[in-house]
Design an enzyme around this catalytic site. Structure first.
Site: not given
Ligand code: FPP
Length: 254
Positions: A17-19, A21, A62, A64-65, A193, A204
């Protein structure tokens, strides 16, 4: 190579999580955060193997995504396809088996084709395992397992009225995969989630404040070190799970 530490979690599951932000903090579009997140996925697979973690499950998309803006969904699917095309050879070289959990048949044709090809190319490996949760949600997993179980009862393969966790768990997406020992969520959020809700019954949990693109091998090693200090009781008492001193220490001669 350093000696293997005791009590390394066999299975670590991560909510990445956190991409978004991370990107926002830098005035970049959200997709840049996801792009950096993919690089962290690559480094974390190597780090997990280096630390002796045999199963790594990553919550990549997910159920939901799909409700995110269409361009973000499309970019995430593009990144998944790109990642799989680029990484398949490395997974084979490093003897990492790729598996998935989730309704992958609903993914677009491009990433699905790469996924099936990478899973096929790595299916013989057993020691190192990467599990990607894609179009995954615990509630759809439970619904799918209930349907499959009911079909098995109708076909006479299971007995009605005799359901047990060990029987039911064979119908989950995670059949054959051991339960996570350690669950990590990055970005400071403290939610599950809809991720591996039943499988994490005794996991854990560690909630790291670090945003996923900044998550490093050191962060993973720190989470493992914290895990090693936890007492896992599985419903027993502390006294029951503590090894007796005589099992630990050699007898001291007076
Ligand atoms: C949550 O961060 C991240 C996701 C919903 C997607 C995760 C996907 C990747 C790391 C890349 C693709 C994966 C692979 C295996 C190729 P967010 O976007 O909800 O962050 P935020 O809460 O800061 O907005």
């Amino acid at each position: 190579m350093p000696p293997a530490s005791p009590n390394i979690p066999n299975h670590v599951a991560i909510i990445m999580d956190g991409n978004g932000r991370w990107a926002k903090q830098r005035g970049l579009p959200r997709i840049e955060g996801h792009r950096r997140g993919v690089e962290t996925v690559r480094s974390t697979i190597d780090a997990a193997r280096d630390l002796g973690i045999h199963y790594l499950t990553l919550y990549a998309f997910s159920a939901e995504n799909w409700q995110r803006p269409a361009e973000e969904v499309s970019a995430l699917m593009g990144l998944l396809e790109f990642f799989l095309r680029r990484e398949a050879r490395t997974l084979v070289k490093n003897h990492v088996r790729l598996q998935t959990i989730g309704r992958i048949e609903e993914l677009p044709a491009g990433p699905l084709k790469e996924l099936k090809s990478a899973m096929d190319a790595t299916r013989h490996f057993t020691e190192w395992n990467l599990v990607l949760a894609l179009n995954y949600g615990s509630r759809t997993e439970l619904a799918d397992a209930a349907s499959a179980y009911a079909a098995a009862v109708a076909a006479g393969r299971e007995k009605a009225g005799e359901a047990s966790w060990s029987a039911l768990s064979r119908y989950l997406y995670t059949a054959g995969i051991p339960d996570p020992d350690l669950l990590i969520r990055t970005s400071g959020e403290t939610r599950l989630s809809n991720f591996l809700l039943m499988q994490c019954a005794y996991a854990e949990m560690i909630f790291s404040p670090v945003l996923w693109p900044d998550f490093t091998k050191a962060e993973l090693a720190a989470a493992v070190a914290e895990y090693q200090h936890r007492e896992r009781r599985f419903g027993l008492t502390s006294e029951q799970v503590q090894p007796r001193p005589t099992e630990h220490c050699p007898a001291i001669n007076p």
